[in-house]
Design a protein around this motif. Structure first.
Motif, PDB file in Angstrom:
ATOM      1  N   ARG A  96       0.838  -1.200   0.000  1.00  0.00           N
ATOM      2  CA  ARG A  96       0.000   0.000   0.000  1.00  0.00           C
ATOM      3  C   ARG A  96       0.872   1.249   0.000  1.00  0.00           C
ATOM      4  NH1 ARG A  96      -5.579  -0.479  -1.033  1.00  0.00           N
ATOM      5  NH2 ARG A  96      -6.037  -2.683  -0.676  1.00  0.00           N
ATOM      6  N   GLY A 149      -5.871   1.695  -4.600  1.00  0.00           N
ATOM      7  CA  GLY A 149      -5.126   2.152  -3.439  1.00  0.00           C
ATOM      8  C   GLY A 149      -3.829   1.437  -3.155  1.00  0.00           C
ATOM      9  N   TYR A 150      -3.388   0.555  -4.050  1.00  0.00           N
ATOM     10  CA  TYR A 150      -2.095  -0.096  -3.847  1.00  0.00           C
ATOM     11  C   TYR A 150      -0.957   0.890  -4.121  1.00  0.00           C
ATOM     12  CZ  TYR A 150      -4.477  -4.638  -3.808  1.00  0.00           C
ATOM     13  OH  TYR A 150      -5.292  -5.690  -3.498  1.00  0.00           O
ATOM     14  N   THR A 188       0.371   4.883  -5.232  1.00  0.00           N
ATOM     15  CA  THR A 188       0.037   6.314  -5.292  1.00  0.00           C
ATOM     16  C   THR A 188       0.368   6.884  -6.663  1.00  0.00           C
ATOM     17  OG1 THR A 188       2.224   6.864  -4.395  1.00  0.00           O
ATOM     18  CG2 THR A 188       0.411   6.631  -2.823  1.00  0.00           C
TER      19      THR A 188
END
Length: 234
Positions: free
Chosen positions: A19, A41-42, A44
């Protein structure tokens, strides 16, 4: 398959992305994996690297369609040439042969500074990838084996560390995978039973027909692998 629903193979790869990662997906094809990673959401931010013009155009279109142009940079280039040192902290390379994955990592070694995790999915030749990791001080921390649409795939996850730590029977586990051997699930057994049958048939054909030194060397190598697998499989 799309940016919201990946194949089982790529979903397994994505599940190992930490993450908040800054991701580079090498050989990204349609950029489904980096789009999925950013949308779920893993990751950015991400770099989608592709060497061929057709997939490169598809990747750019996919990123634009997903509204991710500010987070995913689509770049043309061979292997790790698409990233700078310390630009990313996680790299995925999926859907290539093990020898090619090892070459990409070797050719781009200087780009691995700052990278914390490698997630590698060789279609064949996983032994070559494990050996590269061992020789370059990357510790294998997890493996998965899965079957999809009649094909069996292995996913290897590595971080910098003690490269020899996972291995108890080095040569056999480089071939079969230390974590996969210990788990010993149905897909794993199916894969290696198929390989044994295939190797034994080739070795028998070489013994019957091969007269050259090259044929003899190939037969000896196959017989070595057969012994390794038969010694450790229950």
């Amino acid at each position: 398959m799309n940016e919201y629903r990946l194949s089982k193979r790529l979903e397994t790869v994505a599940s190992f992305i930490p993450r908040g990662a800054v991701l580079a997906d090498i050989g990204s094809d349609h950029a489904y994996l980096p789009c999925y990673a950013c949308l779920h959401g893993y990751a950015t931010k991400a770099v989608a690297g592709e060497v061929a013009d057709g997939p490169l155009r598809s990747a750019r279109q996919q990123v634009e369609t997903c509204g991710l142009s500010d987070r995913i940079s689509v770049r043309k280039g061979d292997g790790l040439s698409v990233i700078a040192p310390r630009e990313v902290d996680c790299i995925t390379i999926a859907g290539m042969g093990g020898a090619l994955i090892a070459r990409i990592l070797s050719d781009g070694k200087e780009k691995l500074s700052g990278v914390k995790r490698l997630i590698l999915q060789p279609n064949v030749g996983a032994e070559r990838v494990r050996r590269w990791l061992l020789e370059h001080d990357w510790e294998l921390i997890a493996e998965r084996i899965l079957k999809e649409d009649g094909h069996i795939y292995e996913v290897l996850v590595a971080e910098r560390g003690e490269a020899e730590r996972p291995y108890r029977h080095l040569e056999a586990e480089l071939l079969l995978g230390p974590f996969l051997l210990r788990e010993n699930n149905d897909v794993f057994r199916e894969k290696w039973q198929q390989e044994l049958r295939h190797w034994k048939q080739i070795a028998a054909d070489l013994a019957a027909n091969g007269q050259s030194e090259a044929a003899a060397r190939k037969r000896r190598e196959l017989e070595r692998k057969i012994r390794l697998v038969e010694e450790v499989l229950p």
